[in-house]
Structures are given as C-alpha cells and as structure tokens.
Design a protein around this motif. Structure first.
Motif, PDB file in Angstrom:
ATOM      1  N   VAL A 176       0.831  -1.200   0.000  1.00 33.18           N
ATOM      2  CA  VAL A 176       0.000   0.000   0.000  1.00 33.18           C
ATOM      3  C   VAL A 176       0.869   1.255   0.000  1.00 33.18           C
ATOM      4  O   VAL A 176       0.607   2.218  -0.720  1.00 33.18           O
ATOM      5  N   ARG A 177       1.922   1.227   0.782  1.00 36.71           N
ATOM      6  CA  ARG A 177       2.814   2.400   0.840  1.00 36.71           C
ATOM      7  C   ARG A 177       3.491   2.637  -0.501  1.00 36.71           C
ATOM      8  O   ARG A 177       3.590   3.777  -0.976  1.00 36.71           O
ATOM      9  N   ASN A 178       3.949   1.571  -1.150  1.00 34.38           N
ATOM     10  CA  ASN A 178       4.610   1.733  -2.447  1.00 34.38           C
ATOM     11  C   ASN A 178       3.643   2.243  -3.510  1.00 34.38           C
ATOM     12  O   ASN A 178       4.032   2.995  -4.417  1.00 34.38           O
ATOM     13  N   ALA A 179       2.391   1.811  -3.420  1.00 39.41           N
ATOM     14  CA  ALA A 179       1.414   2.198  -4.430  1.00 39.41           C
ATOM     15  C   ALA A 179       0.907   3.616  -4.233  1.00 39.41           C
ATOM     16  O   ALA A 179       0.635   4.328  -5.200  1.00 39.41           O
ATOM     17  N   THR A 180       0.757   4.023  -2.980  1.00 39.46           N
ATOM     18  CA  THR A 180       0.171   5.340  -2.696  1.00 39.46           C
ATOM     19  C   THR A 180       1.217   6.399  -2.382  1.00 39.46           C
ATOM     20  O   THR A 180       0.934   7.588  -2.484  1.00 39.46           O
ATOM     21  N   GLY A 181       2.398   5.953  -1.956  1.00 41.49           N
ATOM     22  CA  GLY A 181       3.429   6.900  -1.539  1.00 41.49           C
ATOM     23  C   GLY A 181       3.126   7.557  -0.208  1.00 41.49           C
ATOM     24  O   GLY A 181       3.773   8.533   0.173  1.00 41.49           O
ATOM     25  N   GLU A 182       2.145   7.029   0.526  1.00 38.23           N
ATOM     26  CA  GLU A 182       1.746   7.599   1.815  1.00 38.23           C
ATOM     27  C   GLU A 182       2.149   6.646   2.933  1.00 38.23           C
ATOM     28  O   GLU A 182       1.616   5.549   3.048  1.00 38.23           O
ATOM     29  N   SER A 183       3.085   7.084   3.740  1.00 38.20           N
ATOM     30  CA  SER A 183       3.565   6.221   4.824  1.00 38.20           C
ATOM     31  C   SER A 183       2.797   6.448   6.118  1.00 38.20           C
ATOM     32  O   SER A 183       2.455   5.490   6.827  1.00 38.20           O
ATOM     33  N   ALA A 184       2.528   7.725   6.431  1.00 37.78           N
ATOM     34  CA  ALA A 184       1.938   8.042   7.740  1.00 37.78           C
ATOM     35  C   ALA A 184       0.591   7.355   7.964  1.00 37.78           C
ATOM     36  O   ALA A 184       0.408   6.659   8.984  1.00 37.78           O
ATOM     37  N   PRO A 185      -0.395   7.510   7.043  1.00 36.86           N
ATOM     38  CA  PRO A 185      -1.693   6.864   7.308  1.00 36.86           C
ATOM     39  C   PRO A 185      -1.594   5.337   7.288  1.00 36.86           C
ATOM     40  O   PRO A 185      -2.274   4.653   8.064  1.00 36.86           O
ATOM     41  N   VAL A 186      -0.719   4.812   6.414  1.00 34.04           N
ATOM     42  CA  VAL A 186      -0.603   3.349   6.315  1.00 34.04           C
ATOM     43  C   VAL A 186      -0.083   2.763   7.624  1.00 34.04           C
ATOM     44  O   VAL A 186      -0.687   1.837   8.196  1.00 34.04           O
ATOM     45  N   TYR A 187       1.019   3.309   8.113  1.00 32.40           N
ATOM     46  CA  TYR A 187       1.601   2.718   9.320  1.00 32.40           C
ATOM     47  C   TYR A 187       0.814   3.072  10.575  1.00 32.40           C
ATOM     48  O   TYR A 187       0.894   2.362  11.576  1.00 32.40           O
ATOM     49  N   THR A 188       0.043   4.150  10.532  1.00 30.97           N
ATOM     50  CA  THR A 188      -0.858   4.431  11.658  1.00 30.97           C
ATOM     51  C   THR A 188      -1.949   3.361  11.737  1.00 30.97           C
ATOM     52  O   THR A 188      -2.271   2.850  12.824  1.00 30.97           O
ATOM     53  N   VAL A 189      -2.490   3.007  10.575  1.00 29.78           N
ATOM     54  CA  VAL A 189      -3.506   1.950  10.544  1.00 29.78           C
ATOM     55  C   VAL A 189      -2.905   0.619  10.988  1.00 29.78           C
ATOM     56  O   VAL A 189      -3.536  -0.162  11.720  1.00 29.78           O
ATOM     57  N   ILE A 190      -1.662   0.355  10.570  1.00 30.46           N
ATOM     58  CA  ILE A 190      -1.006  -0.904  10.963  1.00 30.46           C
ATOM     59  C   ILE A 190      -0.836  -0.976  12.476  1.00 30.46           C
ATOM     60  O   ILE A 190      -1.083  -2.010  13.104  1.00 30.46           O
ATOM     61  N   LEU A 191      -0.417   0.150  13.075  1.00 29.10           N
ATOM     62  CA  LEU A 191      -0.278   0.176  14.532  1.00 29.10           C
ATOM     63  C   LEU A 191      -1.605  -0.134  15.207  1.00 29.10           C
ATOM     64  O   LEU A 191      -1.664  -0.904  16.178  1.00 29.10           O
ATOM     65  N   LEU A 192      -2.683   0.470  14.703  1.00 28.01           N
ATOM     66  CA  LEU A 192      -3.996   0.228  15.299  1.00 28.01           C
ATOM     67  C   LEU A 192      -4.425  -1.222  15.129  1.00 28.01           C
ATOM     68  O   LEU A 192      -5.020  -1.817  16.037  1.00 28.01           O
ATOM     69  N   MET A 193      -4.099  -1.820  13.978  1.00 29.60           N
ATOM     70  CA  MET A 193      -4.470  -3.221  13.752  1.00 29.60           C
ATOM     71  C   MET A 193      -3.776  -4.139  14.745  1.00 29.60           C
ATOM     72  O   MET A 193      -4.404  -5.027  15.342  1.00 29.60           O
ATOM     73  N   TYR A 194      -2.470  -3.955  14.924  1.00 31.30           N
ATOM     74  CA  TYR A 194      -1.745  -4.782  15.891  1.00 31.30           C
ATOM     75  C   TYR A 194      -2.261  -4.543  17.313  1.00 31.30           C
ATOM     76  O   TYR A 194      -2.367  -5.469  18.114  1.00 31.30           O
ATOM     77  N   PHE A 195      -2.587  -3.280  17.622  1.00 29.33           N
ATOM     78  CA  PHE A 195      -3.106  -2.979  18.962  1.00 29.33           C
ATOM     79  C   PHE A 195      -4.429  -3.702  19.197  1.00 29.33           C
ATOM     80  O   PHE A 195      -4.634  -4.299  20.268  1.00 29.33           O
ATOM     81  N   VAL A 196      -5.317  -3.668  18.214  1.00 32.58           N
ATOM     82  CA  VAL A 196      -6.624  -4.327  18.377  1.00 32.58           C
ATOM     83  C   VAL A 196      -6.440  -5.830  18.548  1.00 32.58           C
ATOM     84  O   VAL A 196      -7.057  -6.459  19.426  1.00 32.58           O
ATOM     85  N   LEU A 197      -5.585  -6.437  17.722  1.00 27.62           N
ATOM     86  CA  LEU A 197      -5.359  -7.878  17.841  1.00 27.62           C
ATOM     87  C   LEU A 197      -4.767  -8.223  19.216  1.00 27.62           C
ATOM     88  O   LEU A 197      -5.189  -9.194  19.857  1.00 27.62           O
ATOM     89  N   ALA A 198      -3.790  -7.436  19.659  1.00 27.67           N
ATOM     90  CA  ALA A 198      -3.176  -7.690  20.970  1.00 27.67           C
ATOM     91  C   ALA A 198      -4.186  -7.494  22.098  1.00 27.67           C
ATOM     92  O   ALA A 198      -4.197  -8.254  23.076  1.00 27.67           O
ATOM     93  N   PHE A 199      -5.042  -6.496  21.962  1.00 29.67           N
ATOM     94  CA  PHE A 199      -6.060  -6.234  22.997  1.00 29.67           C
ATOM     95  C   PHE A 199      -7.036  -7.401  23.098  1.00 29.67           C
ATOM     96  O   PHE A 199      -7.373  -7.851  24.204  1.00 29.67           O
ATOM     97  N   VAL A 200      -7.456  -7.925  21.948  1.00 25.30           N
ATOM     98  CA  VAL A 200      -8.391  -9.060  21.959  1.00 25.30           C
ATOM     99  C   VAL A 200      -7.732 -10.283  22.603  1.00 25.30           C
ATOM    100  O   VAL A 200      -8.350 -10.987  23.426  1.00 25.30           O
ATOM    101  N   LEU A 201      -6.481 -10.545  22.257  1.00 24.12           N
ATOM    102  CA  LEU A 201      -5.772 -11.677  22.855  1.00 24.12           C
ATOM    103  C   LEU A 201      -5.651 -11.497  24.367  1.00 24.12           C
ATOM    104  O   LEU A 201      -5.851 -12.454  25.136  1.00 24.12           O
ATOM    105  N   THR A 202      -5.300 -10.292  24.797  1.00 27.17           N
ATOM    106  CA  THR A 202      -5.124 -10.040  26.229  1.00 27.17           C
ATOM    107  C   THR A 202      -6.426 -10.251  26.990  1.00 27.17           C
ATOM    108  O   THR A 202      -6.447 -10.873  28.060  1.00 27.17           O
TER     109      THR A 202
END
Length: 246
Positions: A176-202
C-alpha cells in the motif's frame, strides 16, 4: 480513494487474516513444545533434563528470523523437505516461542508444593494422574499471565514473515505504501491493527486466568471433584506437617 488504492487496502485486510492464522498455528505449536519441554525440564531423570535443557538453550539463543531462513533454505538442501513460507514461518515461530514457554511451564510446575505430589502418591495415583489431576490444575493459573506476554510477543513477531513474502499485515502495508506513496496513514492503521489484535488476545487470556483461578478453589462447586480432592490434599498435607512438628 481510487479503485486501485481500495484494492490494495483490501489486500491489507487479507493480511490481517494471514497474521491471525499464523498466530494461531504458531501459538498452538509453541504451546505443545512448551508443555513437553517444560515438563521434561522438571523431570527427575537427569538425562531428560539435559536433553530438554539443551533444546531450551539452543532455541533461546537462536534468532527466529534466521531459523526461518534455515528451515526454508537449508532443509530442502539437506533433507529434501521444502516447506512453503507460511509453514516454514509457523515452524520457526512455534519452536522459538515454545522454548521461551517451556521456562514458564517449568517454573510453574516446580512452584507446586511437594506435599501435593506426596498426597497423590498416598492415594496411589500414577505419575500421569498426579500430573493431570494435581500438578497441572494448580500450575495452570500461574502460567497464564506470562503466556499472555509470550502470545503478544509472538503476534508482533509474525511481522518477520513479510521478509519471506508471506502476505501478512506488514507485507500488505509495504504494498500500500509503495502504491500510494503515503507512509503516515498506512503505518498508523497498521499500529492500530496490531493494537486491536493484541487487545483481543489479552482480554481472552484474562478470561482464562479468572476461570482458572476460580477453578482452583474459589468456586469449587463449579469444578467437580478434582478441586475438592485438592482441598483434601492440602488439609492432609497441613495435618501431616503439624503432626511432624509436634
């Protein structure tokens, strides 16, 4: 958002499912390895402790990423076993985090009071019955909090598989980053995805922890006869200790 960009975001969401599958398969393998190696490290026979201790030291000192590469590139050369990247990553993560988990199992099993095992012997329990009915039910609540941390670490460790081309969250983010050239929104969403998965596991592990602690004695009426017997073992052990001191 363009149609192409939406397609890439869809690929990112599919990466979430790949990450979840990888976490489930790897943690299942790690749990089996942790239980077997952890119990072996608490065994009375020195040769069993030596072999399991060697496993622990080898895999604790090995990088999961390098082990992943070794399984994927070296195994086919030496043994002709060619695994797809997904299963090579599952094997590497399961073996590595299983070694960490074995230390948790060993510590929890050895923390159970010796009088509990002696009570099982007095009731003519076999070693397997002592383990199943006495040791593991009491050790399990102590294992859950450190296992929760290991599970979260394993979830985050799955990001390594993107280097091998497995289409997980991190791999999708790169596309997605290579295609859009946008790093900030992509990696912000990635952080939120990992946080949600970790929260559910916890949250799931905390539910297990509460149930395990309730089952070991706080609510014996809902756990059947095993807990009642353990209560009897405790009373017998205390009585035996009091008798010995007198």
């Amino acid at each position: 958002m363009s149609e192409i960009t939406w397609g890439l975001w869809k690929l990112l969401l599919e990466g979430v499912w790949i990450t979840v599958q990888l976490t489930i398969f790897s943690s299942a393998l790690a749990a089996v390895v942790a239980l077997v190696v952890g119990l072996a490290r608490a065994h009375r026979l020195w040769i069993v402790r030596f072999i399991s201790g060697a496993y622990f030291e080898i895999f604790r000192g090995t990088s999961a990423l390098i082990l992943m590469f070794w399984i994927f590139f070296v195994l086919p050369l030496g043994f002709g076993w060619q695994l797809v990247p997904m299963w090579a990553a599952t094997l590497a993560l399961g073996l590595t985090y299983g070694a960490y988990g074995s230390e948790v199992v060993r510590g929890a099993v050895q923390a159970v009071a010796p009088a509990q095992r002696e009570a099982g012997i007095a009731l003519s329990f076999t070693p397997a019955q002592q383990l199943r009915k006495i040791i593991l039910p009491q050790a399990w609540p102590e294992m859950i909090p450190p296992f929760n941390n290991l599970l979260i670490e394993l979830l985050k460790g799955t990001a390594l598989v993107s280097i091998m081309g497995v289409a997980d969250i991190a791999f999708g983010a790169s596309l997605v980053r290579n295609a859009t050239g946008e790093s900030a929104p992509v990696y912000t969403v990635i952080l939120l995805m990992y946080f949600v998965l970790a929260f559910v596991l916890t949250r799931g592990m905390r539910v297990l922890e509460r149930q395990a602690k309730a089952g070991i004695g706080q609510r014996p009426e809902k756990t059947g006869g095993v807990v009642s017997k353990l209560g009897l073992f405790r009373r017998n052990a205390v009585s035996a200790s009091a008798g010995g001191e007198s």
